[in-house]
Design a protein around this motif. Structure first.
Motif, PDB file in Angstrom:
ATOM      1  N   THR A 134       0.563  -1.126   0.138  1.00 49.86           N
ATOM      2  CA  THR A 134      -0.028  -0.067   0.027  1.00 49.86           C
ATOM      3  C   THR A 134       0.745   1.102  -0.131  1.00 49.86           C
ATOM      4  OG1 THR A 134       0.023   0.183   2.435  1.00 49.86           O
ATOM      5  CG2 THR A 134      -1.831  -1.221   1.341  1.00 49.86           C
ATOM      6  N   MET A 135       2.152   0.946   0.054  1.00 47.85           N
ATOM      7  CA  MET A 135       3.064   2.294   0.017  1.00 47.85           C
ATOM      8  C   MET A 135       3.582   2.743  -1.358  1.00 47.85           C
ATOM      9  SD  MET A 135       3.313   3.065   3.467  1.00 47.85           S
ATOM     10  CE  MET A 135       4.714   4.216   3.486  1.00 47.85           C
ATOM     11  N   PRO A 136       3.733   3.940  -1.350  1.00 48.16           N
ATOM     12  CA  PRO A 136       4.531   4.329  -2.730  1.00 48.16           C
ATOM     13  C   PRO A 136       5.784   3.643  -3.190  1.00 48.16           C
ATOM     14  CG  PRO A 136       3.818   6.304  -1.606  1.00 48.16           C
ATOM     15  CD  PRO A 136       3.641   5.200  -0.563  1.00 48.16           C
ATOM     16  N   LEU A 137       5.667   3.351  -4.582  1.00 51.51           N
ATOM     17  CA  LEU A 137       6.901   2.516  -4.747  1.00 51.51           C
ATOM     18  C   LEU A 137       8.387   3.351  -4.719  1.00 51.51           C
ATOM     19  CD1 LEU A 137       7.782  -0.164  -6.188  1.00 51.51           C
ATOM     20  CD2 LEU A 137       7.805   0.896  -8.428  1.00 51.51           C
ATOM     21  N   LEU A 138       8.485   4.638  -4.912  1.00 52.29           N
ATOM     22  CA  LEU A 138       9.564   5.304  -4.768  1.00 52.29           C
ATOM     23  C   LEU A 138       9.343   6.326  -3.480  1.00 52.29           C
ATOM     24  CD1 LEU A 138      10.024   6.222  -8.568  1.00 52.29           C
ATOM     25  CD2 LEU A 138      11.138   4.750  -7.248  1.00 52.29           C
ATOM     26  N   PRO A 139      10.626   6.902  -3.131  1.00 52.75           N
ATOM     27  CA  PRO A 139      10.574   7.761  -1.877  1.00 52.75           C
ATOM     28  C   PRO A 139       9.635   9.011  -2.169  1.00 52.75           C
ATOM     29  CG  PRO A 139      12.754   6.992  -2.327  1.00 52.75           C
ATOM     30  CD  PRO A 139      11.892   6.466  -3.514  1.00 52.75           C
ATOM     31  N   LYS A 140       9.317   9.738  -1.303  1.00 55.05           N
ATOM     32  CA  LYS A 140       8.327  10.901  -1.151  1.00 55.05           C
ATOM     33  C   LYS A 140       8.726  12.128  -2.146  1.00 55.05           C
ATOM     34  CE  LYS A 140       6.410  14.360   1.806  1.00 55.05           C
ATOM     35  NZ  LYS A 140       6.462  14.739   3.390  1.00 55.05           N
ATOM     36  N   MET A 141      10.174  12.344  -2.430  1.00 56.03           N
ATOM     37  CA  MET A 141      10.484  13.374  -3.161  1.00 56.03           C
ATOM     38  C   MET A 141      10.116  13.146  -4.560  1.00 56.03           C
ATOM     39  SD  MET A 141      11.910  15.728  -1.436  1.00 56.03           S
ATOM     40  CE  MET A 141      12.984  16.668  -2.516  1.00 56.03           C
ATOM     41  N   HIS A 142      10.030  11.798  -4.965  1.00 55.26           N
ATOM     42  CA  HIS A 142       9.930  11.645  -6.421  1.00 55.26           C
ATOM     43  C   HIS A 142       8.502  12.067  -6.631  1.00 55.26           C
ATOM     44  CE1 HIS A 142      13.519   9.342  -7.694  1.00 55.26           C
ATOM     45  NE2 HIS A 142      13.278   8.809  -6.437  1.00 55.26           N
ATOM     46  N   TYR A 143       7.538  12.235  -5.658  1.00 52.65           N
ATOM     47  CA  TYR A 143       6.278  12.884  -6.102  1.00 52.65           C
ATOM     48  C   TYR A 143       5.818  14.101  -5.598  1.00 52.65           C
ATOM     49  CZ  TYR A 143       5.868   7.647  -6.085  1.00 52.65           C
ATOM     50  OH  TYR A 143       5.795   6.412  -6.335  1.00 52.65           O
ATOM     51  N   VAL A 144       6.689  14.501  -4.679  1.00 55.65           N
ATOM     52  CA  VAL A 144       6.734  16.164  -4.009  1.00 55.65           C
ATOM     53  C   VAL A 144       7.221  16.989  -5.229  1.00 55.65           C
ATOM     54  CG1 VAL A 144       7.207  17.717  -2.498  1.00 55.65           C
ATOM     55  CG2 VAL A 144       6.394  15.289  -1.932  1.00 55.65           C
ATOM     56  N   HIS A 145       8.407  16.632  -5.499  1.00 60.53           N
ATOM     57  CA  HIS A 145       9.301  17.559  -6.814  1.00 60.53           C
ATOM     58  C   HIS A 145       9.625  16.289  -7.613  1.00 60.53           C
ATOM     59  CE1 HIS A 145       9.216  21.149  -4.573  1.00 60.53           C
ATOM     60  NE2 HIS A 145       9.512  20.546  -3.496  1.00 60.53           N
ATOM     61  N   PRO A 146       8.511  15.763  -8.489  1.00 66.75           N
ATOM     62  CA  PRO A 146       9.166  14.846  -9.464  1.00 66.75           C
ATOM     63  C   PRO A 146      10.161  15.231 -10.817  1.00 66.75           C
ATOM     64  CG  PRO A 146       7.040  15.754 -10.006  1.00 66.75           C
ATOM     65  CD  PRO A 146       7.321  16.361  -8.792  1.00 66.75           C
TER      66      PRO A 146
END
Length: 1028
Positions: A761-773
């Motif tokens: 259920t967790m994102p595949l990549l770390p948070k920064m890949h979605y906050v600042h892709p």
């Protein structure tokens, strides 16, 4: 075997010349050997040479050839046997597998001399065999095999191993047939034999490989001939070719080796429970003392065991210490005594020696500490022990679990020169921790333009260049602005680099002025150590700073740049090391690690991956050694996360046994472990000398690729040991080729099932890949840079891991164009869409009332759901749950493997393969490039047509309310007004029910013409009329 198979005119001639120094097996110091040759299910043999350890046959055995083009992918197996007195049984004396690439033309053949190989770990084999291989088209070549030369099939009732009691009683003509059936069972092809221990030889039924294919149907034991012993059950009728030679050759096989953890009585291999136990004799030579040598000199110690001997490094007389360990494989021991000599270097006469009786050598049982070395008094040539001195030695029997195994000199590497010994050892590598270095170049002030002596007045074209190691990026040329002077350029661009710990590089930023086309003049620069740059693990903004620009050649450090002078050029930067991203160094679809760079953001591991690399069988020779024919010096490399492991190199073997076990911590189950097999090209003295010469400016020696296996952890059941034989497939310019089979034992253990399920259920990549892709182009560029950094660091290890190995393991060429891959991806997409197409066809059959009962039931269910819409979602979810539970019975029970049919590698055209292996930019002739360009244009034309049709449908939707066609828009607006009143007055359930009943009514109650709504939509205008 199919009797209707047509053979070509060419014939393969195997001329068995003779054998030398065979092992005596008759109990009287001799043997009665004969040779049996197998090629494409054809088996022939020579006559028996009684009581002869050096037989000479000069016998020509002729075999039919189906297709000459397939000869490079075929092998000839030559077995030597000893015929016992009774004539009903035989002893194995050795075998040789020869690749079809060694077959010469008639008249060009040469005598090939090969060393006989073992069939299993505990076989006692020695000697050599000489033969010739060539093709002939002469019809007068006599076939010495006779009617007994070809064995068509195997009786399903034949005994799997050896001769049964019933067969021993057979005499006369029937005994010949029984003997042939026994020969088939005794000499299975190398890709079917999975015997890893002597215990399995006694009961081979426990180790039969099972063929795993992608076609539907039961698994078939490999020892059964499917042509006569197993019914196909209709599978072959679907065209899948379950029993074809190509399908079997490229299939996955399940094995049952005798692993170390399966025997509860044996506690010595508990830490190595995924590999087979291998016994070694360890001899540790520490130092010597009290040795008298006139004139001084260097001393060496020599350990001799039968025909094997190992020599230590040189040590001076006044400090005689060696600290070296020698490991002799137990299956190679041909002597009951171990001898240790102390000699003067470069001399044959020894100064002293000691003897050890192997029956008295102790066995070390881990986790006991290492055996303490002891002083032993040596004896000289005369047997006198008073003047020869003493040597400190320890000797014991152990397994590959011993700590001394990795650094020991191995007896099978006796022919490797001293400089190549370091490249054959087993090692563990750690790839460097990679960071993204983000550099934002904002602006600069008081820049003095270049080319001051120019007479012409010009506007300076200023740009900024950033460099870290070999990575160079540039900004655009600053655009003139009315609010800024020409000496104050503004860029406001962000550049991204990949750097590795420890940070040894510098960030060099220079401002350049393009004084003329092709010439940029540096007008200022600043040098920043990467180690001093601020690190961040989140998206908090980094404070920007001004740095002085130095317009001289002297580079200051970051401390000098803190002071901003009042008058001088300066640059405005925002620099940071971002640890919240995961730096991708491998293809995203095969990623083995998705953790962020900063260790503070890591979560606890959820499980452990254990892998036992058992060995390989049927490897193809990749190089030619003097006097030995084709050979392979193979080793394995496994990569998961930051940990790379490398097995030891097994020298000169086409069936190497590694039996090494490795462990990784698992942080995400949706990751992939990659295992590659390579040929070591650095152990030959000639290659080593060439490599040293090439280091001065030429290309280095590259290890050859043999094959690769990928295993996705999410496809494995927890706590289950998977033992399979994976095909090693390589795509060459001539087509797909099987290079051998790799035997692995894999186990994925999970400490906490809840944590593992939570990871889904967790994102595949770390948070920064979605906050600042990052953009796709940035990710591709950074992946290439990361691969270069990793390859550079691992090539500096000892033994080095070559760049060619790193590139192959990381799939560096996965982004290159390939017609074959394009076809494979297209048919993958078609397979995904086939479910939707099948559903549409099923609904159409329901509408046409081809099965009235099903159509009536569907109509009743439809009306029920319309009346009770709250049941729609529960029914859909319940249906999906039932389908999932029903398919649990037929779930995949084996990990996936390389699929040649899915990859479209079996039926690819030669020109498409040549295009795939072409360099970038191309190195082919203009005619070939023109032909390929025209082909690409035709393919792109069809894609262009499909894209145009999709755009046409979308533009018609836009034209409904655009008044491009005023009458069509007027009709749609009036319809919307009337429909709005109608839907308000009539319940929506009634409307849906009426439309559903009309659509599901029998065809005779419906019109065959298109509906008015579809006809109206097709008449709407598009922008295609405006295209040129």
């Amino acid at each position: 075997m199919n009797d209707n198979v047509s053979f070509g005119k060419e014939k393969l001639v195997v001329e068995v010349v003779g054998a030398h120094n065979l092992m005596p097996k008759d109990g009287e110091g001799s043997s009665s050997p004969f040779v049996e040759v197998e090629f494409e299910n054809q088996r022939q043999r020579t006559q028996v040479k009684y009581k002869d350890l050096n037989p000479v046959w000069n016998k020509k055995l002729v075999f039919q050839v189906k297709d000459v083009a397939d000869l490079p992918y075929r092998t000839i197996e030559i077995n030597v046997f000893n015929e016992r007195r009774s004539g009903n049984s035989r002893n194995f004396l050795g075998k040789v597998r020869v690749s079809g690439t060694n077959i010469a033309k008639e008249g060009e053949e040469e005598v090939q001399k090969c060393t006989l190989e073992k069939r299993s770990l505990f076989s006692h084999i020695k000697g050599e065999i000489s033969f010739k291989l060539y093709l002939t088209t002469r019809a007068d070549v006599k076939d010495f095999g006779g009617n007994n030369g070809i064995v068509s099939s195997v009786s399903p009732s034949s005994t799997p191993s050896g001769f049964s009691k019933k067969n021993k009683k057979l005499h006369g003509p029937n005994s010949v047939m029984a003997t042939q059936q026994q020969m088939i069972q005794e000499n299975k092809p190398a890709h079917q034999v999975q015997n890893f221990s002597k215990a399995l030889e006694q009961n081979p039924t426990e180790n039969k490989p099972i063929v795993i294919t992608t076609a539907l149907g039961p698994a078939i034991p490999a020892g059964v001939n499917p042509a006569v012993g197993v019914a196909t059950g209709g599978v072959g009728g679907a065209g899948t070719g379950l029993f074809s030679s190509r399908s079997f050759e490229f299939s996955l096989k399940e094995t049952r080796p005798r692993l170390g953890g399966e025997s509860l009585k044996d506690k010595t291999s508990s830490t190595y429970d995924l590999v087979e136990q291998m016994q070694y004799l360890y001899v540790k030579v520490v130092r010597a003392r009290d040795i008298s040598l006139f004139g001084g000199g260097d001393l060496v110690a020599e350990v001799k065991l039968g025909n094997y001997r190992g020599i230590t490094k040189r040590a001076p007389l006044n400090h005689t210490e060696w600290e070296q360990v020698f490991a002799f494989s137990k299956d190679c021991i041909q002597s009951s005594m171990a001898e240790i000599f102390v000699k003067e270097s470069n001399k044959d006469d020894y100064l002293g020696r000691i003897l050890f009786d192997l029956s008295e050598v102790p066995t070390r049982v881990p986790p006991d500490s290492q055996l303490a070395p002891q002083w032993y008094r040596m004896e000289d040539k005369k047997g006198d022990k008073t003047k020869a001195g003493e040597v400190m030695v320890s000797i014991w029997f152990g397994t590959q679990a011993d700590e001394a195994f990795a650094e020991a000199w191995h007896s099978k590497a006796a022919n490797v020169h001293f400089d190549g010994l370091s490249s054959i050892k087993s090692k563990v590598y750690l790839s460097p921790k990679l960071w993204y270095l983000k550099v934002s170049i904002i602006e600069a002030q008081d820049i003095i333009p270049g080319d001051k002596n120019s007479v012409l007045v010009r506007f300076p074209e200023l740009s900024a260049k950033a460099q870290v190691g070999n990575q160079v990026l540039r900004t655009r040329i600053a655009v003139p602005s009315a609010n800024r002077s020409f000496s104050n350029p503004c860029w406001n661009e962000e550049l991204l680099f990949v750097v590795a710990e420890p940070f040894e590089d510098y960030l060099l930023i220079s401002v350049e002025d393009r004084v003329r086309p092709g010439r940029d003049e540096v007008v200022g620069r600043v040098l920043l150590p990467v180690a001093a740059i601020e690190r961040r693990a989140d998206d908090k903004p980094v404070t920007s700073r001004w740095f002085n620009l130095d317009n001289t050649n002297n580079f200051g450090n970051i401390a000098d740049t803190k002071v901003v002078t009042r008058f001088g050029s300066r640059i405005h930067l925002r620099v940071s090391l971002d640890g919240g991203y995961h730096v991708l160094d491998e293809a995203t679809m095969y990623s083995s690690d998705v953790r962020p760079t900063d260790k503070r953001l890591w979560k606890p591991h959820i499980g452990v991956l254990e892998m036992g690399i058992l060995g390989a069988t049927g490897l193809m020779p990749v190089k030619i050694k003097d006097g030995k024919g084709g050979s392979t010096d193979s080793y394995c490399v496994a990569k998961y996360g930051q940990k790379w492991v490398r097995t030891r190199t097994v020298v000169d073997s086409l069936s190497p046994k590694w039996n090494e076990q490795f462990t990784w911590e698992v942080y995400d189950p949706c990751t992939v472990v990659t295992v590659g097999v390579f040929d070591n090209s650095r152990i030959d003295r000639s290659s080593h000398n060439t490599n040293n010469n090439n280091n001065c400016g030429g290309a280095t020696i590259r290890d050859s690729r043999i094959g690769k296996v990928r295993i996705r952890l999410s496809t494995l059941e927890t706590e289950r040991v998977y033992t399979h034989s994976y095909p090693l497939l390589m795509l060459h310019s001539s087509g797909v080729k099987k290079m051998g089979e790799l035997h692995l034992a894999v186990r994925f253990s999970c400490a906490n099932v809840t944590n593992m399920l939570h990871m889904y259920t967790m994102p595949l990549l770390p948070k920064m890949h979605y906050v600042h892709p990052l953009s796709v182009s940035q990710l591709d560029s950074m992946r290439y840079q990361a691969m270069n950094v990793v390859a550079s660091r691992l090539s500096r290890a000892e033994p080095r891991l070559g760049r060619e190995v790193v590139e192959y393991m990381l799939d560096h060429d996965s982004h290159m164009w390939s017609m074959r891959r394009s076809k494979a991806n297209f048919f993958r997409l078609m397979n995904v869409l086939s479910g939707i197409v099948s559903t549409g066809r099923w609904l159409e059959s329901i509408r046409n009332w081809q099965k009235p009962l099903y159509s009536a039931l569907f109509l009743i269910v439809f009306l029920t759901l319309v009346m009770f819409p709250e049941l729609i979602l529960p029914c859909v979810l319940l249906y999906m749950a039932c389908v999932g539970l029903w398919r649990y019975r037929t779930r995949p029970r084996h990990p996936p493997h390389m699929d040649t049919r899915l990859s479209h590698a079996e039926n690819v055209y030669p020109d498409e393969l040549d295009e795939e292996f072409d360099s970038f930019p191309t190195s082919r002739s203009a005619e070939i490039v023109r032909m390929r360009y025209d082909r690409l244009r035709s393919v792109a034309g069809r894609i262009q047509t499909v894209v145009g049709d999709m755009a046409t449908q979308g533009e018609r939707f836009q034209a409904v309310l655009s008044w491009r066609d005023p009458r069509a828009t007027l009709l749609f607006v009036l319809f919307c007004l009337v429909a709005a009143i109608g839907f308000y007055a009539v319940p929506i359930r009634v409307v849906v029910a009426v439309l559903g009943v009309y659509c599901l009514s029998p065809p005779k109650f419906r019109s065959k013409l298109p509906s008015p709504a579809l006809s109206f939509f097709r008449r709407l205008p598009t922008k295609g009329d405006s295209l040129l």
